[in-house]
Motif scaffolding. Structure first.
Motif, PDB file in Angstrom:
ATOM      1  N   PHE A   1       0.810  -1.206   0.000  1.00  0.00           N
ATOM      2  CA  PHE A   1       0.000   0.000   0.000  1.00  0.00           C
ATOM      3  C   PHE A   1       0.848   1.263   0.000  1.00  0.00           C
ATOM      4  N   LEU A   2       1.869   1.328   0.891  1.00  0.00           N
ATOM      5  CA  LEU A   2       2.712   2.518   1.009  1.00  0.00           C
ATOM      6  C   LEU A   2       3.303   2.916  -0.336  1.00  0.00           C
ATOM      7  N   ARG A   3       3.957   1.968  -0.983  1.00  0.00           N
ATOM      8  CA  ARG A   3       4.646   2.295  -2.236  1.00  0.00           C
ATOM      9  C   ARG A   3       3.646   2.640  -3.333  1.00  0.00           C
TER      10      ARG A   3
ATOM     11  N   ARG B   1      10.099   9.983   2.440  1.00  0.00           N
ATOM     12  CA  ARG B   1       9.324   8.771   2.699  1.00  0.00           C
ATOM     13  C   ARG B   1       9.771   8.188   4.038  1.00  0.00           C
ATOM     14  N   PRO B   2       9.017   7.230   4.594  1.00  0.00           N
ATOM     15  CA  PRO B   2       9.440   6.600   5.849  1.00  0.00           C
ATOM     16  C   PRO B   2      10.836   5.986   5.733  1.00  0.00           C
ATOM     17  N   GLY B   3      11.589   6.091   6.802  1.00  0.00           N
ATOM     18  CA  GLY B   3      12.944   5.557   6.827  1.00  0.00           C
ATOM     19  C   GLY B   3      13.044   4.343   7.725  1.00  0.00           C
ATOM     20  N   ILE B   4      13.857   3.384   7.290  1.00  0.00           N
ATOM     21  CA  ILE B   4      14.093   2.167   8.067  1.00  0.00           C
ATOM     22  C   ILE B   4      15.585   2.025   8.341  1.00  0.00           C
ATOM     23  N   LEU B   5      15.919   1.861   9.616  1.00  0.00           N
ATOM     24  CA  LEU B   5      17.285   1.605  10.043  1.00  0.00           C
ATOM     25  C   LEU B   5      17.433   0.105  10.279  1.00  0.00           C
TER      26      LEU B   5
ATOM     27  N   LYS C   1       8.465   9.573  10.459  1.00  0.00           N
ATOM     28  CA  LYS C   1       8.117   8.171  10.206  1.00  0.00           C
ATOM     29  C   LYS C   1       9.392   7.347  10.032  1.00  0.00           C
ATOM     30  N   VAL C   2       9.957   6.939  11.166  1.00  0.00           N
ATOM     31  CA  VAL C   2      11.207   6.178  11.146  1.00  0.00           C
ATOM     32  C   VAL C   2      11.073   4.972  12.067  1.00  0.00           C
ATOM     33  N   ALA C   3      11.591   3.837  11.621  1.00  0.00           N
ATOM     34  CA  ALA C   3      11.584   2.613  12.426  1.00  0.00           C
ATOM     35  C   ALA C   3      12.925   1.913  12.272  1.00  0.00           C
TER      36      ALA C   3
ATOM     37  N   ILE D   1       2.126   1.775  12.163  1.00  0.00           N
ATOM     38  CA  ILE D   1       2.814   2.892  12.831  1.00  0.00           C
ATOM     39  C   ILE D   1       3.058   4.083  11.919  1.00  0.00           C
ATOM     40  N   PHE D   2       3.009   3.877  10.611  1.00  0.00           N
ATOM     41  CA  PHE D   2       3.270   4.976   9.676  1.00  0.00           C
ATOM     42  C   PHE D   2       1.998   5.580   9.108  1.00  0.00           C
TER      43      PHE D   2
END
Length: 257
Positions: free
Chosen positions: A2-4, A47-51, A129-131, A255-256
């Motif tokens: 969905f996000l993309r 866009r949301p970031g992922i670490l 929006k980071v996880a 969460i985003f």
């Protein structure tokens, strides 16, 4: 996902998605670290970031492949480096290297926060929006990030240690992140007592948390290089791998949103 899909509908796209991959050198208190950054350059807006926090052998092709999977879903992804540039130990040396940070949680947190800063400072990241996700040793890392009070929306742990260092458990006053733990129900390296202590820690901290235990799964259940012999204590489990990945995606959607 969905996000993309939404991002691509809302943003002008002039070409098919192309992943940009690059090594990133950065510093923490005089130590040179080298992480891995990947993103889809067909998306122009933040866009949301992922670490991503690596396993005990350091940043490897495994974490890089997961980074690319997440970038394909529309996230801006940075796989950090805890150990330092060029330090990629193999067992048994990996255990000793990981132990340095498990035994010094303040240093561990400093390295985690240095990597998070790289992601936050990238203009492609929506800082609201980071996880973070982590594997094995990296699972301990993302939980430490949450316990430290880092301003992240959520963290996801895959088959890792759950124990807090003495005096450094999560607290109501500082814990901000929502937490998802994906755990092998038969993992011999994370005994039931450790799981129970983690659950109590989360209750005491008033955390928004969930723990998924996957039947017939042991340590390293997302990693094909672990083989398929559960008797060794670490082995790949296709069902647990897919179910935990799907759980992570649903968690991110939540969460985003």
């Amino acid at each position: 996902m969905f996000l993309r899909s939404v991002l691509l509908m809302l943003l002008p796209v002039t070409s098919f998605a192309t992943l940009v991959e690059k090594d990133v050198t950065y510093e923490q208190q005089g130590t040179t670290l080298e992480g891995f950054h990947v993103y889809d350059d067909s998306i122009s807006a933040p866009r949301p970031g992922i670490l991503i926090v690596h396993q005990w052998t350091g940043l490897t092709d495994y974490e890089k492949s997961r980074s690319k999977q997440l970038a394909e879903l529309g996230y801006n992804v940075f796989a950090l480096d805890i150990y330092g540039k060029g330090i990629r130990p193999q067992p048994p040396a990996a255990g000793k290297e990981a132990g340095k940070y498990k035994g010094d949680r303040e240093l561990f947190r400093a390295r985690l926060l240095a990597g998070l800063e790289v992601l936050l400072n990238d203009p492609r990241t929506d800082k609201t929006k980071v996880a973070a996700i982590g594997y094995c040793f990296g699972c301990t890392g993302v939980l430490e990030l949450a316990r430290s009070g880092a301003d992240v929306a959520g963290v996801v742990s895959f088959h890792g240690g759950l124990g807090a260092a003495e005096g450094m458990a999560a607290e109501k006053e500082t814990l901000k992140a929502r937490i998802l733990v994906c755990h092998g129900a038969d993992d011999p390296y994370v005994p039931s007592e450790e799981v129970a202590a983690f659950e109590q820690e989360m209750r005491d901290a008033g955390a928004d948390w969930q723990l998924n235990a996957y039947g017939n799964a042991v340590h390293s259940f997302t990693q094909k290089m672990a083989g398929n012999d559960n008797s060794k204590g670490a082995a790949y489990n296709e069902k647990a791998d897919q179910r935990s990945w799907d759980a992570m995606r649903l968690f991110f959607d939540e969460i985003f949103k």
